[in-house]
Design a protein around this motif. Structure first.
Motif, PDB file in Angstrom:
ATOM      1  N   ARG A  71      66.601   8.156  29.114  1.00 21.09           N
ATOM      2  CA  ARG A  71      66.760   6.880  28.403  1.00 21.09           C
ATOM      3  C   ARG A  71      68.220   6.587  28.041  1.00 21.09           C
ATOM      4  NH1 ARG A  71      61.964   6.190  24.162  1.00 21.09           N
ATOM      5  NH2 ARG A  71      62.930   4.140  24.061  1.00 21.09           N
ATOM      6  N   CYS A  72      69.109   7.537  28.265  1.00 17.56           N
ATOM      7  CA  CYS A  72      70.557   7.374  28.065  1.00 17.56           C
ATOM      8  C   CYS A  72      70.926   6.785  26.702  1.00 17.56           C
ATOM      9  CB  CYS A  72      71.159   6.516  29.170  1.00 17.56           C
ATOM     10  SG  CYS A  72      70.908   7.170  30.817  1.00 17.56           S
ATOM     11  N   PRO A  73      70.688   7.514  25.626  1.00 16.25           N
ATOM     12  CA  PRO A  73      71.079   6.985  24.306  1.00 16.25           C
ATOM     13  C   PRO A  73      72.590   6.778  24.231  1.00 16.25           C
ATOM     14  CG  PRO A  73      70.442   9.300  24.151  1.00 16.25           C
ATOM     15  CD  PRO A  73      70.136   8.868  25.549  1.00 16.25           C
ATOM     16  N   ASN A  74      72.993   5.694  23.566  1.00 14.70           N
ATOM     17  CA  ASN A  74      74.414   5.363  23.447  1.00 14.70           C
ATOM     18  C   ASN A  74      75.034   5.807  22.132  1.00 14.70           C
ATOM     19  OD1 ASN A  74      74.678   3.995  25.942  1.00 14.70           O
ATOM     20  ND2 ASN A  74      73.574   2.263  25.069  1.00 14.70           N
ATOM     21  N   ASN A  75      74.197   6.129  21.150  1.00 16.00           N
ATOM     22  CA  ASN A  75      74.718   6.513  19.845  1.00 16.00           C
ATOM     23  C   ASN A  75      73.659   7.370  19.123  1.00 16.00           C
ATOM     24  OD1 ASN A  75      72.833   4.645  18.581  1.00 16.00           O
ATOM     25  ND2 ASN A  75      74.229   3.023  19.244  1.00 16.00           N
ATOM     26  N   LEU A  76      73.997   7.842  17.942  1.00 20.31           N
ATOM     27  CA  LEU A  76      73.074   8.710  17.199  1.00 20.31           C
ATOM     28  C   LEU A  76      71.789   7.996  16.794  1.00 20.31           C
ATOM     29  CD1 LEU A  76      75.461  10.807  14.929  1.00 20.31           C
ATOM     30  CD2 LEU A  76      74.099  11.591  16.867  1.00 20.31           C
ATOM     31  N   THR A  77      71.906   6.715  16.503  1.00 23.83           N
ATOM     32  CA  THR A  77      70.713   5.941  16.129  1.00 23.83           C
ATOM     33  C   THR A  77      69.747   5.875  17.304  1.00 23.83           C
ATOM     34  OG1 THR A  77      72.010   4.649  14.558  1.00 23.83           O
ATOM     35  CG2 THR A  77      69.892   3.720  15.249  1.00 23.83           C
ATOM     36  N   ASP A  78      70.271   5.569  18.492  1.00 23.90           N
ATOM     37  CA  ASP A  78      69.429   5.562  19.697  1.00 23.90           C
ATOM     38  C   ASP A  78      68.824   6.940  19.941  1.00 23.90           C
ATOM     39  OD1 ASP A  78      70.018   2.909  20.235  1.00 23.90           O
ATOM     40  OD2 ASP A  78      71.356   3.339  21.937  1.00 23.90           O
ATOM     41  N   LEU A  79      69.658   7.964  19.814  1.00 20.78           N
ATOM     42  CA  LEU A  79      69.191   9.327  20.050  1.00 20.78           C
ATOM     43  C   LEU A  79      68.019   9.675  19.141  1.00 20.78           C
ATOM     44  CD1 LEU A  79      69.495  12.088  21.420  1.00 20.78           C
ATOM     45  CD2 LEU A  79      71.192  12.670  19.669  1.00 20.78           C
ATOM     46  N   GLU A  80      68.173   9.389  17.858  1.00 21.45           N
ATOM     47  CA  GLU A  80      67.101   9.672  16.908  1.00 21.45           C
ATOM     48  C   GLU A  80      65.843   8.873  17.256  1.00 21.45           C
ATOM     49  OE1 GLU A  80      66.110   9.640  12.125  1.00 21.45           O
ATOM     50  OE2 GLU A  80      67.924   8.642  12.838  1.00 21.45           O
ATOM     51  N   HIS A  81      66.007   7.598  17.530  1.00 24.93           N
ATOM     52  CA  HIS A  81      64.881   6.724  17.853  1.00 24.93           C
ATOM     53  C   HIS A  81      64.157   7.211  19.118  1.00 24.93           C
ATOM     54  CE1 HIS A  81      62.586   3.013  18.030  1.00 24.93           C
ATOM     55  NE2 HIS A  81      62.965   2.881  19.291  1.00 24.93           N
ATOM     56  N   PHE A  82      64.920   7.517  20.156  1.00 21.31           N
ATOM     57  CA  PHE A  82      64.328   7.972  21.417  1.00 21.31           C
ATOM     58  C   PHE A  82      63.629   9.323  21.235  1.00 21.31           C
ATOM     59  CE2 PHE A  82      67.758   5.534  24.043  1.00 21.31           C
ATOM     60  CZ  PHE A  82      67.184   4.329  23.679  1.00 21.31           C
ATOM     61  N   CYS A  83      64.246  10.204  20.464  1.00 20.13           N
ATOM     62  CA  CYS A  83      63.622  11.519  20.218  1.00 20.13           C
ATOM     63  C   CYS A  83      62.259  11.353  19.545  1.00 20.13           C
ATOM     64  CB  CYS A  83      64.520  12.394  19.346  1.00 20.13           C
ATOM     65  SG  CYS A  83      65.911  13.118  20.228  1.00 20.13           S
ATOM     66  N   LYS A  84      62.209  10.513  18.538  1.00 22.54           N
ATOM     67  CA  LYS A  84      60.942  10.296  17.825  1.00 22.54           C
ATOM     68  C   LYS A  84      59.893   9.683  18.746  1.00 22.54           C
ATOM     69  CE  LYS A  84      62.883   9.992  13.185  1.00 22.54           C
ATOM     70  NZ  LYS A  84      63.181   9.115  12.044  1.00 22.54           N
ATOM     71  N   GLU A  85      60.292   8.702  19.523  1.00 31.38           N
ATOM     72  CA  GLU A  85      59.341   8.057  20.436  1.00 31.38           C
ATOM     73  C   GLU A  85      58.837   9.024  21.494  1.00 31.38           C
ATOM     74  OE1 GLU A  85      60.633   3.360  20.382  1.00 31.38           O
ATOM     75  OE2 GLU A  85      60.962   4.522  22.200  1.00 31.38           O
ATOM     76  N   GLU A  86      59.753   9.750  22.108  1.00 39.85           N
ATOM     77  CA  GLU A  86      59.359  10.656  23.191  1.00 39.85           C
ATOM     78  C   GLU A  86      58.537  11.838  22.659  1.00 39.85           C
ATOM     79  OE1 GLU A  86      59.450   9.927  26.260  1.00 39.85           O
ATOM     80  OE2 GLU A  86      60.748   8.176  26.092  1.00 39.85           O
ATOM     81  N   TRP A  87      58.853  12.313  21.459  1.00 36.63           N
ATOM     82  CA  TRP A  87      58.061  13.394  20.858  1.00 36.63           C
ATOM     83  C   TRP A  87      56.621  12.919  20.640  1.00 36.63           C
ATOM     84  CZ3 TRP A  87      58.489  18.418  20.570  1.00 36.63           C
ATOM     85  CH2 TRP A  87      57.641  19.124  19.729  1.00 36.63           C
ATOM     86  N   ALA A  88      56.480  11.696  20.166  1.00 31.72           N
ATOM     87  CA  ALA A  88      55.143  11.137  19.936  1.00 31.72           C
ATOM     88  C   ALA A  88      54.384  10.941  21.251  1.00 31.72           C
ATOM     89  CB  ALA A  88      55.252   9.801  19.196  1.00 31.72           C
ATOM     90  N   ASN A  89      55.100  10.806  22.353  1.00 35.01           N
ATOM     91  CA  ASN A  89      54.476  10.594  23.659  1.00 35.01           C
ATOM     92  C   ASN A  89      54.050  11.882  24.360  1.00 35.01           C
ATOM     93  OD1 ASN A  89      54.686   7.804  23.541  1.00 35.01           O
ATOM     94  ND2 ASN A  89      56.700   7.781  24.504  1.00 35.01           N
TER      95      ASN A  89
END
Length: 119
Positions: A71-89
């Motif tokens: 998902r190529c996060p661009n910043n820490l906010t993206d990283l945190e958001h993507f981590c939470k979403e992908e963990w839930a998936n």
């Protein structure tokens, strides 16, 4: 009450039996941690250090890392958001498969005398 205490209380209410596994990090094997685990009557699975083949969470972390990198996060906010979403998936069936495959992974580690395995 800390989250781990709440989880432990919930498990005990359900009268579930479980075995705790950690990765032998010094904070996990400290005297205070061992005393706490003993006082709480928590069974601990003894595993050699540096044995990712025996630790299912390492596989889940790898799954999470690959999914987030795609998902190529661009910043820490993206990283945190993507981590939470992908963990839930992550499917519960993936977790069950990792636990169910433990005996095979353990046999492979014993056969390889602690060296890397296909797992």
């Amino acid at each position: 009450m800390r989250r781990s205490h709440l989880q432990l209380a919930s498990i005990r209410k359900l009268k579930m039996k479980f075995t705790f596994q950690h990765n032998n990090d010094p904070k996990h094997t400290s005297k205070s941690t061992n005393v706490w685990l003993h006082q709480k009557k928590i069974n601990v699975l003894e595993v050699p250090s540096q044995s990712p083949d025996l630790n299912p969470i390492e596989r889940l972390r790898g799954d999470l890392k690959r999914a987030v990198q795609r998902r190529c996060p661009n910043n820490l906010t993206d990283l945190e958001h993507f981590c939470k979403e992908e963990w839930a998936n992550i499917a519960t069936s993936r977790c069950a498969m990792l636990i169910d495959s433990y005996p095979k992974r353990l046999s492979a580690v014993i056969k390889s005398k602690g060296a890397s395995t296909k797992y």
